[in-house]
Write a protein that holds these residues in place. Sequence first.
Motif, short mmCIF file in Angstrom:
data_model
loop_
_atom_site.label_atom_id
_atom_site.label_comp_id
_atom_site.label_asym_id
_atom_site.label_seq_id
_atom_site.Cartn_x
_atom_site.Cartn_y
_atom_site.Cartn_z
N ARG A 183 0.76 -1.25 0.19
CA ARG A 183 0.31 -0.14 -0.02
C ARG A 183 0.99 1.94 0.02
O ARG A 183 0.40 2.34 -0.23
CB ARG A 183 -1.10 -0.17 0.99
N ASN A 229 -5.80 -1.34 -1.30
CA ASN A 229 -6.33 -0.28 -0.66
C ASN A 229 -8.00 -1.08 -0.58
O ASN A 229 -8.75 -1.03 -1.87
CB ASN A 229 -6.47 0.82 -1.51
N GLU A 266 -10.89 0.56 -1.29
CA GLU A 266 -11.53 1.56 -2.22
C GLU A 266 -11.62 0.78 -3.60
O GLU A 266 -12.47 0.18 -3.83
CB GLU A 266 -11.38 3.02 -1.88
N ASP A 291 -6.86 -1.27 5.96
CA ASP A 291 -6.41 0.02 5.65
C ASP A 291 -6.13 1.36 6.01
O ASP A 291 -7.90 0.85 6.60
CB ASP A 291 -7.46 -0.16 4.43
N VAL A 319 -6.49 4.17 5.85
CA VAL A 319 -7.65 5.60 5.78
C VAL A 319 -9.26 4.94 5.74
O VAL A 319 -9.69 6.06 6.57
CB VAL A 319 -7.65 5.32 4.19
N ARG A 320 -10.16 4.05 5.94
CA ARG A 320 -10.73 3.36 6.31
C ARG A 320 -11.00 2.83 7.64
O ARG A 320 -11.40 3.22 8.11
CB ARG A 320 -11.16 2.22 5.51
#
Length: 447
Positions: free
Chosen positions: A56, A76, A78, A364, A366-367
């Motif tokens: 990542r 990722n 997404e 991840d 970001v999540r």
Amino acid sequence: MSSTSGSTPVIDRTLTSRSPRQPYGREVTDKALKSSDRLVDTAFLRDPYPAYHMLRERGPIHWSEEFFGGAWLLSNHEDVEAMLRDPRYSARRTGGWVMRGSDDDRQALCPFQRLFSRAMLFVDAPDHTRLRQILNAGFRPAALRAFAGTIEQMVAGLMAKQSGTEAFDFMESIARPLPAMVIARLLGMDGDHQPDFLAWSEDLAAFIGAPDPDASLKRRAQVSLLKMAAAFEAMLARRKAQDAGESQPEQRDLIGHLLYAEAEGRIKGGAELLAQCAMLLFAGHETTRNLLGNGLHALLSHPEQWQRLRQEPELLPNALRELLRYESPVQYTGRRVATDMLLHGRQLRRGDLVIGLIGAANRDPVRFPNPDRLDVTRRDGSHLSFGHGPHVCIGAALTLMEAEIVFRALLRQWPTLSLVDAEPDWNGNPLYRGLTTLRVRQGSEAA
């Protein structure tokens, strides 16, 4: 202890190369993977998460020749979620998977491909929609609720066998037999072939879980799948004779629903019917077994989380979602690109294989803030362990129900359960991440 502590990434050097799949001949001067780099090694099989974080950090998409002769890797959340719901990615991918190799190999494996490719997992709409509608009838919420008492009895019986035993192997005693018993009952199978079915399923798991299966794995999987199909064929013939005229949906098991659909012309007999039977049996226990083992290991490795569930058992449904995110039983899935497209500046061509790394997406940052931390109260984000979109796991509700029944029983009957071994015995399968053994003690201290 976090599963990533004390580990180092399996690839930790800056790489520069020309990718065979770069658009318009552009030079790769970022931190892309080389075709010679191996992601799946001993360290990865023990703990894949440092490698996922490394991927990542180096970019959202990588070409790797380690998977099935060449595939794009997505890490990722997404991107993996989008791949699973986007019709531009096709589930029809078994041809390049099974039939890669010499002409002799391809000829020998034709029976395997004819059957394997017809399973609902590997077809697109409209065939996928048709098959899923038929099978959904066997997983209705009302039907599953009615089955809960039977599962509770199965769990109680398996746990009773460990009564008075200080230490035992949880995988062998509960996690392995229970899902097999459950799916066999739902299918309406007799118990005569259950040991054979489990052995055949192990061969299929070894083939499906190999990043690039060799000819011997393929041939062994073919033998087992054809034996499984022959056993189901005999069983279906007996059922057709026994169930003639039976038409009440609430009285049908999964095989009954399939036979009724065949009689109505909604499913084809032969390979299509047999493929669904084999898929249900295999998928019905593989994921659940690993959720039970991975989940219990994660909780006992984080005793404060186990203690939290003891104090607040109402958190268990949420905890199961977190356990699925934290240590997914299915680590990746694949799709074939149905039409040329650009993704993150890379040219994906029709027919290219794309691997969605579910285990990476579930970590991840970001999540999921602080993704390497197990937190049974976590409510941010949604895991992808059951897939997403049209091919989301048809048996997800059953798996969750089994797991909740097992963990409630463990918390109630053995609240001071603890690990015996400091290091878990992982099965070495990069796709179906799970434990071979998990020795536990009915006490508060580990040896």
